[in-house]
Write a protein that holds these residues in place. Structure first.
Motif, PDB file in Angstrom:
ATOM      1  N   ALA A   1     -33.783   7.121 -17.767  1.00 42.71           N
ATOM      2  CA  ALA A   1     -33.753   7.155 -16.300  1.00 42.71           C
ATOM      3  C   ALA A   1     -34.527   5.973 -15.713  1.00 42.71           C
ATOM      4  O   ALA A   1     -34.061   5.312 -14.783  1.00 42.71           O
ATOM      5  CB  ALA A   1     -34.342   8.477 -15.791  1.00 42.71           C
ATOM      6  N   VAL A   2     -35.703   5.709 -16.264  1.00 45.01           N
ATOM      7  CA  VAL A   2     -36.522   4.595 -15.777  1.00 45.01           C
ATOM      8  C   VAL A   2     -35.800   3.278 -16.018  1.00 45.01           C
ATOM      9  O   VAL A   2     -35.756   2.410 -15.139  1.00 45.01           O
ATOM     10  CB  VAL A   2     -37.916   4.610 -16.441  1.00 45.01           C
ATOM     11  N   GLU A   3     -35.183   3.124 -17.181  1.00 41.72           N
ATOM     12  CA  GLU A   3     -34.439   1.897 -17.491  1.00 41.72           C
ATOM     13  C   GLU A   3     -33.261   1.722 -16.541  1.00 41.72           C
ATOM     14  O   GLU A   3     -32.973   0.618 -16.086  1.00 41.72           O
ATOM     15  CB  GLU A   3     -33.969   1.902 -18.945  1.00 41.72           C
ATOM     16  N   PHE A   4     -32.566   2.817 -16.234  1.00 43.38           N
ATOM     17  CA  PHE A   4     -31.464   2.736 -15.279  1.00 43.38           C
ATOM     18  C   PHE A   4     -31.969   2.199 -13.940  1.00 43.38           C
ATOM     19  O   PHE A   4     -31.372   1.292 -13.349  1.00 43.38           O
ATOM     20  CB  PHE A   4     -30.807   4.111 -15.072  1.00 43.38           C
ATOM     21  N   CYS A   5     -33.066   2.749 -13.456  1.00 41.35           N
ATOM     22  CA  CYS A   5     -33.626   2.308 -12.174  1.00 41.35           C
ATOM     23  C   CYS A   5     -34.059   0.847 -12.241  1.00 41.35           C
ATOM     24  O   CYS A   5     -33.790   0.066 -11.324  1.00 41.35           O
ATOM     25  CB  CYS A   5     -34.779   3.216 -11.757  1.00 41.35           C
TER      26      CYS A   5
END
Length: 131
Positions: A54-58
């Protein structure tokens, strides 16, 4: 203002544990709110690899958070400390009534007069119900 934002169903479509497609205008709206000085906290059930995804997507969308599942970046959770995030506002698809359009969210946060109008309507509705 400190704003806590859920991930699944709020920033992206609900596909947990996978990362769904971005909900239109979610990351661009959040970046505009940051530009106006709001602190954003990613507030999600995800942990471990799913949280990293999720953090990488953001990050891939140019969205950085002040903190992730914490009140501030340096916070350390211990067994006797609540994981409740302290924020002025929470944006989550599980709100009563669901997730509003991201344009409506932006206007509600950046235009205080819009919120006052809604509060007056709410009070009138309550007066009709409870007389």
């Amino acid at each position: 203002m400190i704003i806590a934002i859920d991930f699944d169903g709020t920033i992206v479509e609900q596909k947990y544990p996978r990362v769904g497609k971005e909900i239109p205008f979610a990351t661009s709206t959040l970046k505009m709110l940051q530009e106006k000085g709001h602190q954003l906290i990613l507030w999600t059930y995800r942990s471990g690899k799913e949280l990293d995804d999720a953090v990488e997507f953001c990050h891939s969308k140019g969205l950085e958070f002040y903190a992730i599942n914490k009140n501030y970046p340096e916070e350390i959770f211990e067994g006797n400390i609540s994981r409740k995030i302290k924020a002025d506002m929470y944006i989550d698809d599980m709100n009563y009534g669901g997730l509003p359009d991201w344009g409506e969210i932006y206007l509600n946060i950046t235009n205080p007069n819009n919120n006052k109008s809604k509060e007056k309507k709410r009070k009138k509705g309550l007066a009709r119900i409870f007389g």
